[in-house]
Design an enzyme around this catalytic site. Structure first.
Site, PDB file in Angstrom:
ATOM      1  N   GLY A 108      49.105  39.714  34.068  1.00 23.05           N
ATOM      2  CA  GLY A 108      49.431  38.944  32.867  1.00 23.05           C
ATOM      3  C   GLY A 108      50.049  37.592  33.159  1.00 23.05           C
ATOM      4  CG  HIS A 146      49.817  49.658  33.942  1.00 19.25           C
ATOM      5  ND1 HIS A 146      50.777  48.686  33.743  1.00 19.25           N
ATOM      6  CD2 HIS A 146      48.626  49.019  34.023  1.00 19.25           C
ATOM      7  CE1 HIS A 146      50.175  47.502  33.703  1.00 19.25           C
ATOM      8  NE2 HIS A 146      48.866  47.683  33.872  1.00 19.25           N
ATOM      9  CB  SER A 170      45.418  37.170  36.447  1.00 22.27           C
ATOM     10  OG  SER A 170      46.722  37.222  35.871  1.00 22.27           O
ATOM     11  CD  GLU A 218      52.034  45.982  31.516  1.00 23.01           C
ATOM     12  OE1 GLU A 218      51.480  46.681  30.639  1.00 23.01           O
ATOM     13  OE2 GLU A 218      51.556  44.896  31.907  1.00 23.01           O
ATOM     14  CG  ASN A 251      45.739  48.531  30.308  1.00 20.10           C
ATOM     15  OD1 ASN A 251      45.989  49.039  29.214  1.00 20.10           O
ATOM     16  ND2 ASN A 251      46.674  48.273  31.216  1.00 20.10           N
ATOM     17  CD1 TRP A 252      41.134  46.912  25.828  1.00 23.24           C
ATOM     18  CD2 TRP A 252      40.917  47.706  23.746  1.00 23.24           C
ATOM     19  NE1 TRP A 252      39.804  46.893  25.523  1.00 23.24           N
ATOM     20  CE2 TRP A 252      39.635  47.382  24.241  1.00 23.24           C
ATOM     21  CE3 TRP A 252      41.014  48.232  22.461  1.00 23.24           C
ATOM     22  CZ2 TRP A 252      38.467  47.565  23.497  1.00 23.24           C
ATOM     23  CZ3 TRP A 252      39.867  48.410  21.710  1.00 23.24           C
ATOM     24  CH2 TRP A 252      38.603  48.080  22.220  1.00 23.24           C
ATOM     25  CE  LYS A 253      48.114  45.078  30.492  1.00 22.96           C
ATOM     26  NZ  LYS A 253      48.864  44.208  31.365  1.00 22.96           N
ATOM     27  CD  GLU A 255      46.465  46.968  37.322  1.00 23.38           C
ATOM     28  OE1 GLU A 255      45.592  46.362  36.711  1.00 23.38           O
ATOM     29  OE2 GLU A 255      47.395  47.567  36.770  1.00 23.38           O
TER      30      GLU A 255
HETATM   31  P1  PGA Z   1      45.905  41.420  33.229  1.00 25.63           P
HETATM   32  O1  PGA Z   1      46.406  42.953  33.230  1.00 25.63           O
HETATM   33  O2  PGA Z   1      44.426  41.453  33.474  1.00 25.63           O
HETATM   34  O3  PGA Z   1      46.270  40.910  31.862  1.00 25.63           O
HETATM   35  O4  PGA Z   1      46.645  40.721  34.315  1.00 25.63           O
HETATM   36  C1  PGA Z   1      45.883  43.905  34.131  1.00 25.63           C
HETATM   37  C2  PGA Z   1      46.566  45.226  33.929  1.00 25.63           C
HETATM   38  O5  PGA Z   1      47.760  45.262  33.632  1.00 25.63           O
HETATM   39  O6  PGA Z   1      45.936  46.305  34.061  1.00 25.63           O
END
Ligand code: PGA
Length: 252
Positions: free
Chosen positions: A174, A96, A214, A98, A9-11, A168
């Site tokens: 993150g 997600h 993470s 976010e 997931n490159w966000k 998650e």
């Molecule tokens: P992260 O993000 O690996 O940077 O913790 C995972 C995600 O949000 O899918």
């Protein structure tokens, strides 16, 4: 045996050119590991086309990070399932944390998106997970199973078999603070047991549940060898070809 699924997931990182470069390095480094692991790259919308070109002729799939549930209409700023299909996407990440946290996405919207994605022939990855506050208040089970149940509402067995879930924990995304393999496995097992109760062995045994939060080359193997963890949804560590390739290897 469930085939592991590792998605990057490159966000909101990587414009088209660096995205294409990263995708090409990943293709080179992942090599034949794709024979035993399903690998998906999910760049931002504006880089989908470029990454699609880099992935042409490879077994690595392309995914979007979000979509609207309507195919077209007056929805300024939104992207439809039909639109992401034209870029070569076969996967889409939905719900997600976010999206839920910063864009007020609700369980009901996630359910509508999920139905639309399935209707369009996309393979959805549906994210669920509790916040630290909810964990500390002893609400993991209620929150996570509630999100799963709400997202999957009204789906048929054949539709359920086309989706993957991603557990998650919000406090691990993150933050560098990974759930321990035991903490992750505990929740994955809760999810699978509830799928079993609700939909039976066929669905519970086949549906893949990724872990995200993470994940790094150093912790991936131990997470992925847990009984109910079927690969990962990778954020930060997916932005470098060598770390992402090492995580894919850990799923083999
Ligand atoms: P992260 O993000 O690996 O940077 O913790 C995972 C995600 O949000 O899918």
């Amino acid at each position: 045996m469930r085939r592991p699924l590792v998605a990057g997931n490159w966000k909101m990182y990587k414009t088209a050119e660096p995205a294409e470069e990263l995708a090409r390095s990943i293709v080179a480094q992942v090599g034949r590991d794709c024979e035993v692991v399903d690998v998906v790259l999910c760049p931002p919308f504006t880089s989908l086309q470029a990454v699609h070109e880099a992935l042409a002729g490879t077994p690595i799939a392309l995914g979007a990070q979000n979509m609207h549930w309507e195919n077209e209409g007056a929805f300024t700023g939104e992207i439809s399932p039909a639109m992401i299909l034209t870029t070569g996407c076969t996967y889409v990440i939905l719900g997600h944390s976010e999206r839920r946290q910063y864009f007020a996405e609700t369980d009901e919207q996630v359910n509508r998106k999920l139905k639309a994605a399935l209707g369009a022939g996309l393979s959805p990855i549906v994210c669920v997970g509790e916040t630290l506050q909810q964990r500390e208040a002893g609400q993991i089970e209620a929150v996570v199973l509630g999100q799963v149940q709400a997202a999957l509402q009204g789906l048929s067995e054949s539709e359920l078999l086309k989706i993957a879930l991603a557990y998650e924990p919000v406090w691990a995304i993150g933050t560098g603070r990974t759930a321990t393999p035991a903490q992750a496995e505990e929740v994955h097992s809760l999810i699978r047991t509830s799928l079993h109760q609700q939909y039976g062995e066929g669905v519970a045994g086949a549906l893949r549940i990724q872990y995200g939060g993470s994940v790094k080359p150093e912790n991936a193997a131990e997470l992925f060898t847990q009984k109910n963890i079927d690969g990962g949804l990778i954020g930060g560590a997916a932005l470098k070809a060598d770390s992402f390739a090492a995580i894919v290897k850990a799923a083999c």
